[in-house]
Design a protein around this motif. Structure first.
Motif, PDB file in Angstrom:
ATOM      1  N   LYS A 112     -10.864  -5.332  -5.559  1.00  8.14           N
ATOM      2  CA  LYS A 112     -11.909  -4.358  -5.250  1.00  8.14           C
ATOM      3  C   LYS A 112     -11.641  -3.650  -3.916  1.00  8.14           C
ATOM      4  N   GLU A 113     -11.018  -4.353  -2.986  1.00  7.54           N
ATOM      5  CA  GLU A 113     -10.805  -3.802  -1.652  1.00  7.54           C
ATOM      6  C   GLU A 113      -9.657  -2.802  -1.593  1.00  7.54           C
ATOM      7  N   ARG A 166       0.838  -1.211   0.000  1.00  6.27           N
ATOM      8  CA  ARG A 166       0.000   0.000   0.000  1.00  6.27           C
ATOM      9  C   ARG A 166       0.867   1.253   0.000  1.00  6.27           C
ATOM     10  N   GLN A 221      -8.128  -1.130  -4.396  1.00  4.25           N
ATOM     11  CA  GLN A 221      -7.889  -0.295  -5.575  1.00  4.25           C
ATOM     12  C   GLN A 221      -7.687   1.177  -5.221  1.00  4.25           C
ATOM     13  N   SER A 222      -8.275   1.626  -4.102  1.00  2.00           N
ATOM     14  CA  SER A 222      -8.124   3.032  -3.710  1.00  2.00           C
ATOM     15  C   SER A 222      -6.692   3.365  -3.303  1.00  2.00           C
ATOM     16  N   PHE A 223      -5.878   2.338  -3.002  1.00  2.00           N
ATOM     17  CA  PHE A 223      -4.477   2.565  -2.647  1.00  2.00           C
ATOM     18  C   PHE A 223      -3.557   2.527  -3.867  1.00  2.00           C
ATOM     19  N   GLY A 224      -4.131   2.267  -5.026  1.00  2.00           N
ATOM     20  CA  GLY A 224      -3.314   2.196  -6.238  1.00  2.00           C
ATOM     21  C   GLY A 224      -2.617   0.865  -6.416  1.00  2.00           C
TER      22      GLY A 224
END
Length: 329
Positions: A197-198, A157, A200-203
């Motif tokens: 999906k879990e 992350r 993806q917001s961290f790139g």
């Protein structure tokens, strides 16, 4: 907007998106001060991909079961001093914690985890003792993979790196005699989809590779034969008899030989795909590794009803293939 216009817009958008992806796949990340953790480096894909990643300039942490083995020594001798051979049994949480600490102490960022470690066993559901085969395969192929990933995620992350999971064509189609292995590879696919999906917001990107049958230690005929001998000997004699006794046992071994015979020796196809998944800026979610002639067959097989798939993957088609193989002996 009518349906026809919507379809045209969707097709154009899809075309442009693919063109942009193709361009991005010509762009590669820099390996400078970046590390890759590879599990299952004792042999096969995991062993050989280490040479390639090392040559690219990555710091490679090569996980093996025995750091004093011949394969471990080969990695040390043939690779640069950036590569570190480390003891890593993915079923042992202390091994994983130790590896993560070593990566943290190295001063380089963890860019990718290549979950390559895996085992296979040729066995019918009723064969063997209890559910030992299922537990053994899931311990490595599923729980080991999840465990390694989970302990490495805090580092990934931070780097915005990626997880590369080795599934299989057997994670799409269930083949006769390797139900436990197929189940484990289906599970790897599900894990990859959920994890993607879990986080993806961290790139962090999650890539799944699905090889068809390739000629590595996992398809070594001597190892597989010894294994099936052991499974047969630990199966209830009445069950052996119900399935056909010694004649059925010979049938299993013939299928095993046929599977090994048709496995592809071009393992570089998988190794190149593993490297691509780690190095391109925008990797695909899934990569399938197979011969050019096999890919359309696999695609077509996936379109067929499961009852037809059953006919093609078992029964008369298998008998024809085995009879043809015998004629060639």
């Amino acid at each position: 907007m009518n349906l026809g216009s919507l379809i045209v817009i969707i097709n154009i958008s899809w075309y442009l998106a693919n063109k942009l992806r193709e361009k991005s796949q010509l762009e590669y990340i820099s390996p400078k001060n970046r590390a890759v953790l590879v599990t299952g480096c004792d042999s096969g894909f995991g062993h050989h991909v280490c040479y390639q990643l090392d040559s690219y300039g990555f710091y490679v942490f090569a996980g093996v079961l025995d750091t004093n083995s011949e394969s471990a020594e080969k990695l040390r001798n043939k690779c640069s001093n950036r590569l570190r051979v480390i003891k890593l049994d993915v079923t042992q949480v202390e091994d994983i914690k130790s590896v993560v600490k070593e990566i943290e102490a190295s001063g380089v960022e963890l860019w990718a985890v290549l979950n390559n470690a895996g085992i296979a066993q040729y066995s019918l559901v009723e064969m063997g003792h209890e559910i030992d085969v299922f537990e053994k395969i899931f311990a490595v192929n599923v729980f080991g993979l999840v465990r390694v990933t989970k302990y490495c995620l805090p580092l990934l992350r931070k780097s915005g790196g990626r997880v590369v999971n080795m599934s299989s064509v057997a994670g799409r189609f269930t083949f006769w005699g390797i139900t436990a292995y197929c189940m484990s590879k289906y599970a790897v696919r599900a894990f990859s989809d959920g994890l993607r999906k879990e986080i993806q917001s961290f790139g962090v990107k999650v890539v799944t590779i699905e090889p068809n049958m390739y000629r590595t230690e996992i398809t070594n005929i001597d190892i597989l034969t010894k294994s099936i001998d052991h499974i047969w000997q630990t199966t209830d004699p009445q069950i052996c008899q119900d399935y056909g006794g010694q004649g059925f046992y010979e049938k299993i071994k013939n299928r095993l030989k046929y599977n090994v015979m048709i496995s592809r020796p071009q393992i570089h196809e998988v190794i190149d795909t593993q490297t691509k998944a780690i190095t391109v800026c925008e990797p695909n979610l899934y990569y399938q590794c197979a011969a050019i002639t096999e890919k359309p067959c696999l695609w077509f097989l996936g379109l067929l009803p499961e009852s037809v798939q059953d006919l093609l993957l078992t029964g008369k088609m298998w008998k024809f293939a085995l009879d043809f193989y015998k004629c060639k002996q």
